[in-house]
Design a protein around this motif. Structure first.
Motif, PDB file in Angstrom:
ATOM      1  N   PHE A 136      -3.824   6.467   6.281  1.00  0.00           N
ATOM      2  CA  PHE A 136      -3.720   5.518   5.175  1.00  0.00           C
ATOM      3  C   PHE A 136      -5.098   5.005   4.759  1.00  0.00           C
ATOM      4  O   PHE A 136      -5.996   4.862   5.595  1.00  0.00           O
ATOM      5  CB  PHE A 136      -2.840   4.330   5.575  1.00  0.00           C
ATOM      6  CG  PHE A 136      -1.381   4.655   5.679  1.00  0.00           C
ATOM      7  CD1 PHE A 136      -0.532   4.493   4.589  1.00  0.00           C
ATOM      8  CD2 PHE A 136      -0.850   5.139   6.872  1.00  0.00           C
ATOM      9  CE1 PHE A 136       0.815   4.802   4.684  1.00  0.00           C
ATOM     10  CE2 PHE A 136       0.503   5.444   6.979  1.00  0.00           C
ATOM     11  CZ  PHE A 136       1.325   5.285   5.865  1.00  0.00           C
ATOM     12  N   ASP A 137      -5.237   4.697   3.468  1.00  0.00           N
ATOM     13  CA  ASP A 137      -6.449   4.071   2.953  1.00  0.00           C
ATOM     14  C   ASP A 137      -6.374   2.583   3.279  1.00  0.00           C
ATOM     15  O   ASP A 137      -5.550   1.852   2.735  1.00  0.00           O
ATOM     16  CB  ASP A 137      -6.549   4.288   1.439  1.00  0.00           C
ATOM     17  CG  ASP A 137      -7.889   3.854   0.869  1.00  0.00           C
ATOM     18  OD1 ASP A 137      -8.330   2.733   1.198  1.00  0.00           O
ATOM     19  OD2 ASP A 137      -8.484   4.621   0.085  1.00  0.00           O
ATOM     20  N   GLU A 138      -7.248   2.104   4.166  1.00  0.00           N
ATOM     21  CA  GLU A 138      -7.157   0.741   4.676  1.00  0.00           C
ATOM     22  C   GLU A 138      -7.663  -0.319   3.698  1.00  0.00           C
ATOM     23  O   GLU A 138      -7.540  -1.516   3.962  1.00  0.00           O
ATOM     24  CB  GLU A 138      -7.880   0.642   6.021  1.00  0.00           C
ATOM     25  CG  GLU A 138      -7.218   1.499   7.090  1.00  0.00           C
ATOM     26  CD  GLU A 138      -7.886   1.409   8.452  1.00  0.00           C
ATOM     27  OE1 GLU A 138      -8.831   0.591   8.601  1.00  0.00           O
ATOM     28  OE2 GLU A 138      -7.461   2.138   9.370  1.00  0.00           O
ATOM     29  N   ARG A 139      -8.173   0.116   2.550  1.00  0.00           N
ATOM     30  CA  ARG A 139      -8.522  -0.860   1.507  1.00  0.00           C
ATOM     31  C   ARG A 139      -7.269  -1.393   0.820  1.00  0.00           C
ATOM     32  O   ARG A 139      -7.300  -2.445   0.182  1.00  0.00           O
ATOM     33  CB  ARG A 139      -9.405  -0.206   0.438  1.00  0.00           C
ATOM     34  CG  ARG A 139     -10.767   0.249   0.912  1.00  0.00           C
ATOM     35  CD  ARG A 139     -11.460   1.015  -0.202  1.00  0.00           C
ATOM     36  NE  ARG A 139     -10.736   2.244  -0.555  1.00  0.00           N
ATOM     37  CZ  ARG A 139     -11.040   3.016  -1.609  1.00  0.00           C
ATOM     38  NH1 ARG A 139     -12.023   2.662  -2.428  1.00  0.00           N
ATOM     39  NH2 ARG A 139     -10.346   4.126  -1.840  1.00  0.00           N
ATOM     40  N   MET A 140      -6.168  -0.652   0.956  1.00  0.00           N
ATOM     41  CA  MET A 140      -4.978  -0.969   0.180  1.00  0.00           C
ATOM     42  C   MET A 140      -4.130  -2.049   0.836  1.00  0.00           C
ATOM     43  O   MET A 140      -3.827  -1.988   2.027  1.00  0.00           O
ATOM     44  CB  MET A 140      -4.146   0.303  -0.043  1.00  0.00           C
ATOM     45  CG  MET A 140      -4.909   1.387  -0.791  1.00  0.00           C
ATOM     46  SD  MET A 140      -3.886   2.802  -1.234  1.00  0.00           S
ATOM     47  CE  MET A 140      -2.997   2.157  -2.659  1.00  0.00           C
ATOM     48  N   GLN A 141      -3.738  -3.029   0.030  1.00  0.00           N
ATOM     49  CA  GLN A 141      -2.840  -4.090   0.451  1.00  0.00           C
ATOM     50  C   GLN A 141      -1.419  -3.676   0.036  1.00  0.00           C
ATOM     51  O   GLN A 141      -1.121  -2.492  -0.066  1.00  0.00           O
ATOM     52  CB  GLN A 141      -3.260  -5.408  -0.209  1.00  0.00           C
ATOM     53  CG  GLN A 141      -4.673  -5.836   0.126  1.00  0.00           C
ATOM     54  CD  GLN A 141      -4.842  -6.333   1.545  1.00  0.00           C
ATOM     55  OE1 GLN A 141      -4.215  -7.309   1.945  1.00  0.00           O
ATOM     56  NE2 GLN A 141      -5.683  -5.681   2.320  1.00  0.00           N
ATOM     57  N   TYR A 142      -0.558  -4.663  -0.223  1.00  0.00           N
ATOM     58  CA  TYR A 142       0.820  -4.331  -0.583  1.00  0.00           C
ATOM     59  C   TYR A 142       0.893  -3.710  -1.977  1.00  0.00           C
ATOM     60  O   TYR A 142       0.238  -4.160  -2.905  1.00  0.00           O
ATOM     61  CB  TYR A 142       1.688  -5.589  -0.553  1.00  0.00           C
ATOM     62  CG  TYR A 142       3.120  -5.320  -0.980  1.00  0.00           C
ATOM     63  CD1 TYR A 142       4.044  -4.814  -0.072  1.00  0.00           C
ATOM     64  CD2 TYR A 142       3.519  -5.547  -2.284  1.00  0.00           C
ATOM     65  CE1 TYR A 142       5.341  -4.557  -0.457  1.00  0.00           C
ATOM     66  CE2 TYR A 142       4.824  -5.291  -2.685  1.00  0.00           C
ATOM     67  CZ  TYR A 142       5.728  -4.789  -1.760  1.00  0.00           C
ATOM     68  OH  TYR A 142       7.004  -4.518  -2.157  1.00  0.00           O
ATOM     69  N   GLY A 143       1.704  -2.660  -2.107  1.00  0.00           N
ATOM     70  CA  GLY A 143       1.957  -2.079  -3.421  1.00  0.00           C
ATOM     71  C   GLY A 143       1.486  -0.649  -3.567  1.00  0.00           C
ATOM     72  O   GLY A 143       0.491  -0.387  -4.232  1.00  0.00           O
ATOM     73  N   GLY A 144       2.199   0.281  -2.947  1.00  0.00           N
ATOM     74  CA  GLY A 144       1.931   1.693  -3.189  1.00  0.00           C
ATOM     75  C   GLY A 144       1.019   2.384  -2.202  1.00  0.00           C
ATOM     76  O   GLY A 144       0.620   3.532  -2.416  1.00  0.00           O
ATOM     77  N   ASN A 169     -12.282   7.868   2.743  1.00  0.00           N
ATOM     78  CA  ASN A 169     -13.342   7.441   3.653  1.00  0.00           C
ATOM     79  C   ASN A 169     -13.009   6.115   4.331  1.00  0.00           C
ATOM     80  O   ASN A 169     -13.799   5.608   5.133  1.00  0.00           O
ATOM     81  CB  ASN A 169     -14.671   7.297   2.890  1.00  0.00           C
ATOM     82  CG  ASN A 169     -15.217   8.639   2.444  1.00  0.00           C
ATOM     83  OD1 ASN A 169     -15.091   9.642   3.152  1.00  0.00           O
ATOM     84  ND2 ASN A 169     -15.822   8.669   1.263  1.00  0.00           N
ATOM     85  N   PHE A 170     -11.838   5.564   4.008  1.00  0.00           N
ATOM     86  CA  PHE A 170     -11.451   4.251   4.517  1.00  0.00           C
ATOM     87  C   PHE A 170     -10.166   4.341   5.333  1.00  0.00           C
ATOM     88  O   PHE A 170      -9.312   3.462   5.266  1.00  0.00           O
ATOM     89  CB  PHE A 170     -11.273   3.279   3.343  1.00  0.00           C
ATOM     90  CG  PHE A 170     -12.496   3.148   2.491  1.00  0.00           C
ATOM     91  CD1 PHE A 170     -13.487   2.238   2.810  1.00  0.00           C
ATOM     92  CD2 PHE A 170     -12.666   3.967   1.388  1.00  0.00           C
ATOM     93  CE1 PHE A 170     -14.627   2.125   2.020  1.00  0.00           C
ATOM     94  CE2 PHE A 170     -13.789   3.867   0.592  1.00  0.00           C
ATOM     95  CZ  PHE A 170     -14.784   2.943   0.913  1.00  0.00           C
TER      96      PHE A 170
END
Length: 274
Positions: free
Chosen positions: A199-207, A266-267
């Protein structure tokens, strides 16, 4: 016996819902699995519950936890992926009670070069609260007549709850819903998840789950629709962590993934910033 599928369940301070979900997995017809709980910083109550339920259920439970630092579901899911001891991973949420053949269907449909995309059936809050251990262990909570008698509205979508056999196969084929990686009901090979860096760890809730699936597709992994073959009941709850800012940010990351045909973030699991 060596397990051959890992079930990742995400949770955050929802012990009552998590308890019902774990009871659901204790009814599974396919038993050769382990559970990995991806805990995004829950309080002691959740840890105590898991320790108690370990003594009740037939499957091993691995509890992966990190301190509460806001909504960091992507980060804890990456840690859970690494904790899985098998080569095939199924993901669902700590608010989704699985029908007794849930894991069995994921095993049945898994195939190299594919990931599986399932759905859920959402219940109203009052009904979510009223479901008991007995309702789950007896399978009563997957009876449409029982659910309607206890507050579920009549709907064509109710057919999904007891869909099996030819009806589920035809419905999977005919549904207009595009198969995607759905965090509440999806599965794939661990090697494929590692190949795109999780998973891309920059992403919060929503997709954030959809974005993972989009990179899997860019990597060459095809989605397979099984929304009428794998059935789970989604218990209602508030979504205080959903903000316009997080959804906007995630949309931009997904747009970048699409335009650049990105296969890797990269995250993710390997992250030089960590």
């Amino acid at each position: 016996m060596q397990k051959n599928i890992s079930v990742i369940i995400s949770t955050y301070n929802s012990a009552e819902w998590l308890k019902k979900v774990i009871w659901g997995y204790n009814t599974q017809t396919y038993r050769n699995f382990e559970m990995v709980i991806a805990d995004d910083g829950s309080r002691q109550e959740t840890k105590d519950l898991i320790e108690d339920l370990k003594k009740e259920v037939f499957f091993p439970i691995i509890h992966v936890w990190h301190p509460d630092n806001g909504f960091q579901k992507s980060q804890i899911l990456n840690k859970a992926i690494l904790a899985c001891t098998t080569d095939y991973i199924m993901m669902s949420d700590g608010d989704c009670i699985p029908r007794s053949d849930f894991v069995e269907q994921h095993i049945k449909f898994r195939e190299e070069g594919f990931f599986l995309s399932g759905g859920y059936h959402k219940l109203p809050m009052a009904l979510s609260e009223s479901i008991t251990q007995e309702n789950i262990y007896s399978g009563q909570c997957f009876s449409v007549s029982w659910l309607k008698k206890n507050g579920m509205k009549a709907s064509f979508k109710n057919n999904k709850i007891h869909a099996k056999g030819l009806f589920s196969t035809i419905s999977n084929f005919l549904t207009p819903t595009t198969p995607s990686w759905n965090g509440h009901n999806a599965s794939g090979w661990k090697q494929d998840l590692l190949a795109i860096n999780g998973f891309d760890e920059r992403m919060q809730y929503g997709g954030q789950d959809r974005e993972l699936g989009e990179r899997l597709v860019n990597y060459g992994i095809k989605p397979k629709q099984i929304r009428y073959s794998t059935v789970c009941l989604h218990l209602d709850h508030p979504r205080g962590y959903a903000t316009p800012e997080s959804i906007h940010k995630n949309k931009n990351i997904r747009k970048e993934t699409k335009l650049q045909n990105k296969k890797w973030t990269n995250f993710g699991i390997k992250n030089e910033a960590k």
